[in-house]
Enzyme design. Structure first.
Site, PDB file in Angstrom:
ATOM      1  N   ARG A  55       0.849  -1.197   0.000  1.00 37.11           N
ATOM      2  CA  ARG A  55       0.000   0.000   0.000  1.00 37.11           C
ATOM      3  C   ARG A  55       0.883   1.246   0.000  1.00 37.11           C
ATOM      4  NH1 ARG A  55      -4.799   1.778   4.238  1.00 37.11           N
ATOM      5  NH2 ARG A  55      -3.192   1.453   5.815  1.00 37.11           N
ATOM      6  N   ASP A  82      -3.266   3.162  14.493  1.00 37.31           N
ATOM      7  CA  ASP A  82      -2.466   3.719  13.405  1.00 37.31           C
ATOM      8  C   ASP A  82      -2.959   5.126  13.134  1.00 37.31           C
ATOM      9  OD1 ASP A  82      -4.799   3.478  11.917  1.00 37.31           O
ATOM     10  OD2 ASP A  82      -4.023   1.919  10.583  1.00 37.31           O
TER      11      ASP A  82
END
Length: 548
Positions: free
Chosen positions: A173, A454
């Site tokens: 990603r 995150d």
């Protein structure tokens, strides 16, 4: 071997590498051939990226001025035409019942690949702080993982890590469109971080993966429109032509993690139909985007983030619409992240597992083809649920979602009720401080209070707080949440953190800088589009005045 033509071409490049290249592996990642490709991609696509970001700002102004997101009228023909499908899904990407996500750290890459999950989504974005060292080392780690040569020795623990015989399928990603890369500049300006991550990963891995019968697979984050999807698809086509490989060598899974994008899923699938294989419910960023997009709408203020689960009407509708849309077009529909991590207390661990089971049962019953977990110890729990539900199948492309009925804009925007109390605010403050402080020191994936946090979850915490201050929300005990009350609790929670981590860790950390930044973005009149943008200057070495 570098040819004379390559030397001449390098001299004509418009990108400059400002980051250190003082070791052999960094020089390999940033070889002349790799930089020539990156230069070509940046020259062709960087300006369009700036235009797309400007369009985001224009669209957000309409929402700030009272409009609500809705399905586009100018693309109704695409949605109404039920005949088109995406390209067939490669065999390697058809079984994705459990995926694990994580950062680009070498040891964690090995552990994730060995976790027993079908797929490892390795993240240059929300799970990794984009320091120069992290981004380049990440390219090295993924290159070695694809080659099967990755290993790591923890000298302090006398422990060695290497790949098992049957590792998970690796998907990378890159960073989102909004994030810059200061250490490589184009005509004196930082290049898009997304282009750096995409280009270097493709360059260093496409041949290795082709030798294994695989394409190059990406997760694409934070798209807001079909125009942004078209930009990525054009990059894919350009890259395949540049290297003279087949169309479809690149395959993408798109994260539907912004509120504007949920109204354009058909359109995104359509413009990427030669490359896209799946969409994913990026639920944490989606909750953040709901707040961000509707921040001026007083009738749609979310309660505390810890009470906003997938059982809420607007989130369940989002899951169901993604499944229906993807399956109609022949694409997989991936479920979202379970951010829980194991706990040493057996009773607490039982509660964790019960929540994971409930979440994954909901996703499999909604028709998702697979799901995400954040920790290797939860892979088997999620796998058991999807194994049982799929009953020998590899996916649920044949899932019948007609029972759901129409899913309207009204349902997707449905407000929800929940707790708004002092305890939740204080917890959000601590989570944000802990996370941002770690992020600006280069750590992008942090276990905090039983969850793997995150950037997406930190974004929800600070967006919650900004919106409550902006609208003067009344808490459950009758207190009006103001900037001054927030600052009082912020300073008190800073002292709580000092006690929790100890004086030495606190003094060696950057908590006071973090608190100053958090104060600025939480009390500003204008909402900061992304937490990671003002934090990036701290990560790259700048400092700001601390709270007094």
């Amino acid at each position: 071997m570098i040819s004379e033509d390559m030397v001449i071409e390098r001299q004509s490049m418009c990108i400059d590498v400002l980051g250190t290249t003082d070791n052999a592996e960094y020089k390999q990642v940033l070889s002349t051939e790799a930089l020539l490709f990156l230069d070509a991609v940046v020259k062709k696509f960087a300006e369009r990226r700036s235009e797309l970001l400007a369009l985001r700002d224009q669209r957000q102004l309409t929402f700030d001025n009272g409009e609500l997101p809705d399905f586009r009228q100018d693309t109704k023909d695409i949605r109404d035409d039920k005949s088109w499908k995406v390209a067939p899904i490669p065999a390697a990407l058809q079984d994705r019942r459990v995926e694990i996500t994580g950062p680009i750290d070498r040891k964690m890459v090995i552990n994730a690949l060995n976790s027993g999950a079908k797929v490892f989504m390795c993240c240059f974005e929300d799970a990794s702080a984009p320091s120069w060292e992290n981004m380049i080392n990440g390219q090295i780690n993924l290159r070695d993982a694809n080659a099967g040569t990755i290993s790591y020795t923890d000298e302090a623990k006398n422990k060695h890590y290497e790949l098992n015989d049957n590792p998970a399928l690796l998907i990378a990603r890159p960073r989102g469109l909004h994030l810059p890369e200061d250490h490589i500049q184009y005509n004196g300006q930082p290049i898009p971080g997304s282009l750096m991550d995409f280009a270097l990963y493709f360059f260093h891995n496409y041949q290795t993966r082709a030798a294994q019968g695989l394409g190059v697979y990406y997760y694409i984050p934070k798209l807001e429109s079909m125009e942004e999807a078209q930009w990525w698809d054009d990059i894919f086509n350009f890259t395949e032509n540049y290297f003279k490989v087949e169309t479809g060598t690149i395959r993408a899974t798109v994260l539907i993690e912004t509120l504007p994008a949920v109204f354009q899923m058909d359109e995104i699938l359509y413009v990427m139909r030669n490359h896209i294989v799946a969409m994913n419910c990026g639920r944490w960023d989606y909750i953040f985007s709901y707040i961000k997009t509707l921040k001026n709408h007083k009738d749609r203020i979310l309660p505390d983030r810890h009470g906003v689960g997938m059982d809420k009407t607007f989130l369940n509708a989002y899951s169901q619409l993604l499944v229906r849309t993807c399956h109609q077009r022949g694409a997989l529909a991936m479920g979202g992240m379970s951010a829980f991590i194991p706990h040493k207390d057996p009773k607490v661990m039982d509660q964790v597992l019960a929540k994971v089971v409930e979440d994954k049962n909901r996703e499999s019953n909604n028709g998702h083809d697979g799901t995400w977990v954040a920790h290797p110890h939860l892979v088997s729990t999620a796998m058991d649920i999807f194994d049982k539900h799929l009953a020998g199948k590899t996916n649920q492309l044949d899932f019948d979602s007609s029972y759901v009925g129409d899913i309207t804009a009204k349902t997707l925007l449905e407000p929800c009720e929940g707790v708004r109390n002092e305890e939740g605010v204080r917890k959000n403050i601590r989570i944000a401080l802990y996370y941002i402080e770690s992020w600006i020191q280069g750590i992008g994936c942090v276990p905090i209070y039983g969850l793997m946090e995150d950037a997406a979850t930190a974004e929800i915490s600070r967006a919650n707080i900004w919106q409550w201050i902006y609208h003067g929300v009344s808490l459950d005990d009758g207190q009006v949440f103001t900037a001054s009350l927030f600052r009082k609790w912020l300073n008190e929670e800073l002292n709580t953190i000092k006690i929790e981590v100890g004086q030495t860790r606190y003094n060696n950390g950057r908590f006071e800088e973090t608190a100053a930044l958090f104060d600025q973005i939480s009390t500003a009149e204008e909402f900061a589009a992304f937490l990671t943008l003002p934090s990036y200057s701290l990560l790259t070495g700048q400092r700001i005045q601390t709270l007094t």
